[in-house]
Design an enzyme around this catalytic site. Structure first.
Site, mmCIF file in Angstrom:
data_model
loop_
_atom_site.group_PDB
_atom_site.id
_atom_site.type_symbol
_atom_site.label_atom_id
_atom_site.label_comp_id
_atom_site.label_asym_id
_atom_site.label_seq_id
_atom_site.Cartn_x
_atom_site.Cartn_y
_atom_site.Cartn_z
ATOM 1 N NE ARG A 1 -4.849 14.995 0.850
ATOM 2 C CZ ARG A 1 -5.071 13.625 0.654
ATOM 3 N NH1 ARG A 1 -6.069 13.472 -0.302
ATOM 4 N NH2 ARG A 1 -4.513 12.508 1.287
ATOM 5 C CG HIS B 1 -10.393 7.406 1.110
ATOM 6 N ND1 HIS B 1 -10.926 8.661 1.431
ATOM 7 C CD2 HIS B 1 -9.158 7.476 1.182
ATOM 8 C CE1 HIS B 1 -9.749 9.307 1.607
ATOM 9 N NE2 HIS B 1 -8.694 8.512 1.725
ATOM 10 C CG ASN C 1 -1.930 0.952 1.415
ATOM 11 O OD1 ASN C 1 -1.873 1.965 0.644
ATOM 12 N ND2 ASN C 1 -2.936 0.622 2.065
ATOM 13 N NE ARG D 1 -5.197 3.352 -1.276
ATOM 14 C CZ ARG D 1 -4.609 4.399 -0.573
ATOM 15 N NH1 ARG D 1 -3.415 4.266 0.184
ATOM 16 N NH2 ARG D 1 -5.482 5.573 -0.580
ATOM 17 C CD GLU E 1 -7.045 1.817 2.607
ATOM 18 O OE1 GLU E 1 -6.088 2.187 3.188
ATOM 19 O OE2 GLU E 1 -7.686 3.062 1.988
#
Ligand code: ADP
Length: 406
Positions: free
Chosen positions: A245, A184, A7, A96, A388
């Site tokens: 962000r 996501h 990942n 990922r 994940e």
């Protein structure tokens, strides 16, 4: 089947090794046999390796280039005191990949053509896709021809209706593949399946809002297991306020700055991605824990940062519930969503009109994969631990056809 997952992010490299049998329930995550994370700092990198039980086996600073550091991390799987398996026992590797662009949506076995397609959309997510391609090449060097699979963070949102996906600029944008992709997706999809399992309901009967609140934050509206709206867009910069962000801001601000201050594009990019959000407003940190601590110490800018974060979350949930035309359950997931009782309580405080009623005591305990709403609440509220890596391993097994289903 032993499956390694990589990942690769812009600021960290996570990795985990799973052993997947055929018997697991579709959404019952298995604990990894081995798990490691590298945090990239400006001059060096810090590595942590954990066992299945979560015990820390190794902690060290790596002062090497990115590729060598990742190799060093992976070598702890099959050598030294951290060894858990022989190298040849690893049967597949799942990656990922943040942006699949308009070409790649479904999890797919990695071939030269797939690598080219990932490279082609690099301009859409330069930091992420570059790191992910590097991860694929490192595995080729370390494990030769082991099958590799790419799972896309954009994939789950391929079902967005055009009314949600197309930006109301000129139509030619859409023709140039400038559209909402959403991110996501691996975790939002996992959370939807897990919520149905925890609520003992058929996923097809549920309207869900998933709040992924980590360093990056996004909402997904999931109807019958299908993503129908999400807050991130063409890039992972859109939507909610995040750690560093900005999330959505009036695009007129950007054209104003470009016109009046002639700020270079790269500087604007850095400001919006790395110097905004919780960090930009509080001046303290992009880490919610530090913002909360500063707020408790009376720091007014930290309080303002928290208030904006919650306001945008509440209005985002309101908007996405309208797109969904109802809501059965609200899910909190990822670092902030799973751990901050304060964020969950403040968010739900204005959602009573939807029928959300939080059980304050349960919320305070931040239990994983448990309902935290009262029995009278019309909308179930759940905390779901992000998984994940396990979801990627599961897709990997599915693609490689070991079980024929996932
Ligand atoms: P990523 O998006 O990089 O995968 P995570 O999901 O791990 O990130 O979330 C990381 C963030 O979670 C941290 O930056 C921190 O702000 C937040 N976090 C972790 N623990 C807590 C906590 N106890 N309270 C509030 N925020 C937390």
């Amino acid at each position: 089947m032993k499956i390694l997952v990589l990942n690769s992010g812009s600021s960290s490299q996570k990795s985990a090794l799973f052993e997947l049998g055929k018997a697991e329930l579709p959404n019952d995550p298995a604990a990894p046999l081995w798990q490691a994370k590298i945090e990239w700092n400006p001059q060096s990198a810090s590595l942590e390796v954990h066992t299945k039980a979560g015990e820390t086996l190794k902690q060290q600073t790596l002062v090497r280039d990115r590729k060598s550091a990742v190799k060093e991390m992976l070598e702890t799987i099959w050598s030294g005191s951290t060894k858990v398996v022989e190298k040849h026992e690893i049967e597949a590797v799942g990656h990922r990949v943040v942006h699949g662009g308009p070409y790649l949506w479904e999890p797919t076995a990695i071939t030269q053509a797939v690598k080219q397609a990932i490279r082609k959309v690099e301009p859409f997510a330069p930091l992420h896709n570059r790191a992910e391609l590097e991860g694929i090449e490192i595995i080729e060097q370390l494990l030769g021809t082991v099958p590799q699979v790419a799972v896309f963070d954009t994939g789950f949102h391929r079902t967005l209706p055009l009314s949600a996906a197309v930006y109301p600029g000129p139509y030619s944008w859409y023709e140039q593949n400038i559209r909402k992709y959403g991110f996501h997706g691996i975790n939002h999809q996992y959370c939807a399946g897990r919520a149905a399992q925890l609520l003992k309901k058929d996923l097809k009967s549920l309207k869900l809002v998933s709040c992924h609140l980590g360093n990056g934050c996004s909402l997904a509206a999931i109807d019958s297991g299908i993503s129908v709206e999400t807050t991130m867009g063409f890039t992972p910069l859109d939507g909610l306020m995040m750690g560093t962000r900005s999330g959505s801001v009036d695009p007129g601000i950007l054209t104003y700055l470009l016109r009046e201050t002639r700020v270079p594009g790269e500087k604007l990019d850095k400001t919006l991605n790395q110097e905004s959000g919780l960090l930009g407003i509080s001046g303290v940190s992009g880490d919610m824990r530090k913002v909360l601590a500063a707020m408790r110490d009376g720091n007014e800018r930290a309080k303002l940062a928290f208030d904006i974060y919650i306001h945008r979350l509440q209005t985002g949930i309101g908007a996405i519930v309208a797109a969904l035309n109802g809501i059965d359950a609200l899910i909190f997931t990822a670092g902030v969503g799973e751990n901050s009782a304060e964020v969950r309580a403040a968010t739900c405080a204005n959602l009573g009109f939807l029928g959300v009623q939080l059980d304050e005591e349960r919320n305070e305990q931040s239990p994983a994969d448990v309902e935290i709403s009262t029995s009278a609440s019309h909308v179930k509220v759940l905390i779901i631990q992000a998984q994940e890596d396990w979801a990627i391993a599961k897709e990997c097994r599915c693609i490689l056809g070991k079980t024929g289903n996932s």
